[in-house]
Design a protein around this motif. Structure first.
Motif, mmCIF file in Angstrom:
data_model
loop_
_atom_site.group_PDB
_atom_site.id
_atom_site.type_symbol
_atom_site.label_atom_id
_atom_site.label_comp_id
_atom_site.label_asym_id
_atom_site.label_seq_id
_atom_site.Cartn_x
_atom_site.Cartn_y
_atom_site.Cartn_z
ATOM 1 N N HIS A 27 0.869 -1.267 -0.085
ATOM 2 C CA HIS A 27 0.066 0.217 -0.248
ATOM 3 C C HIS A 27 0.886 1.291 -0.056
ATOM 4 N N LYS A 28 2.085 1.139 0.697
ATOM 5 C CA LYS A 28 2.820 2.438 0.693
ATOM 6 C C LYS A 28 3.574 2.853 -0.653
ATOM 7 N N ARG A 29 3.753 1.407 -1.380
ATOM 8 C CA ARG A 29 4.641 1.729 -2.488
ATOM 9 C C ARG A 29 3.503 2.208 -3.490
ATOM 10 N N MET A 30 2.387 1.776 -3.250
ATOM 11 C CA MET A 30 1.309 2.363 -4.450
ATOM 12 C C MET A 30 0.865 3.789 -3.887
ATOM 13 N N ALA A 36 -1.865 2.213 4.627
ATOM 14 C CA ALA A 36 -0.512 1.701 5.098
ATOM 15 C C ALA A 36 -0.363 2.176 6.535
ATOM 16 N N TYR A 37 -0.525 3.294 6.799
ATOM 17 C CA TYR A 37 -0.487 3.793 7.937
ATOM 18 C C TYR A 37 -1.402 3.109 8.966
ATOM 19 N N GLU A 38 -2.609 3.005 8.661
ATOM 20 C CA GLU A 38 -3.600 2.273 9.622
ATOM 21 C C GLU A 38 -3.175 0.826 9.868
ATOM 22 N N HIS A 44 0.993 -2.914 14.988
ATOM 23 C CA HIS A 44 1.618 -2.558 16.187
ATOM 24 C C HIS A 44 0.967 -2.853 17.491
ATOM 25 N N SER A 45 -0.580 -2.608 17.274
ATOM 26 C CA SER A 45 -1.420 -2.903 18.489
ATOM 27 C C SER A 45 -1.250 -4.287 18.621
ATOM 28 N N GLU A 46 -1.097 -5.238 17.764
ATOM 29 C CA GLU A 46 -1.254 -6.748 17.983
ATOM 30 C C GLU A 46 0.160 -7.064 18.316
ATOM 31 N N TYR A 47 1.136 -6.562 17.601
ATOM 32 C CA TYR A 47 2.546 -7.134 17.949
ATOM 33 C C TYR A 47 3.366 -5.811 18.274
ATOM 34 N N ILE A 60 6.648 6.041 7.945
ATOM 35 C CA ILE A 60 5.314 6.601 7.109
ATOM 36 C C ILE A 60 4.691 7.575 7.846
ATOM 37 N N CYS A 61 5.107 8.221 9.124
ATOM 38 C CA CYS A 61 4.476 9.108 9.822
ATOM 39 C C CYS A 61 4.838 10.482 8.891
#
Length: 139
Positions: A27-30, A36-38, A44-47, A60-61
């Motif tokens: 998604h970031k590359r597209m 991508a951020y979401e 991150h919330s899961e891992y 990405i921020c």
């Protein structure tokens, strides 16, 4: 197509965070930075201790206009913990991995031909190219 491939891989191996990171990277590359951020945030919330995900979040921020300081601080904290390993407990010997890591025999091969060590580390099968390959294929 890459997203479809990695999504299928994530369905097959749902506990493998790498597939979700790959989807997010696609998604970031597209140029779909918000998506991508979401996804990186959800991963991150899961891992929360996954440093690779935190590195991607910090990166990405700037694309989505979000502050990265919280993610950068968390990443720094995790990296410091990795750099300063805890001393081994008394009576427990440190185990070292060797390049041949306890491979016992060819019975350790799985259905795809990969070798599995006694500790469960899977080493992929290496196929050497045939010396008898002609224009019509392998002879």
């Amino acid at each position: 197509k890459c997203i479809e491939f990695f999504t299928q891989a994530a369905r097959i191996q749902p506990n493998e965070v790498q597939w979700m990171l790959m989807i997010s990277s696609c998604h970031k590359r597209m140029g779909e930075y918000s998506k991508a951020y979401e996804m990186y945030e959800a991963i991150h919330s899961e891992y929360p201790n996954n440093t690779e995900c935190l590195q991607y979040l910090v990166s990405i921020c700037s694309y989505v206009g979000k502050p990265s300081i919280v993610f950068q601080q968390r990443l720094n904290s995790l990296q410091q913990n990795v750099e300063q390993p805890k001393p081994p407990e008394e009576g427990i010997e440190q185990q070292q991995l060797s390049p041949t890591e306890n491979i016992t025999n060819y019975d350790d091969r799985d259905s795809m031909g990969a070798l599995q060590t006694k500790r469960g580390i899977v080493l992929p099968m290496v196929v050497e190219p045939s010396k008898n390959v002609g224009k019509k294929g392998i002879e």
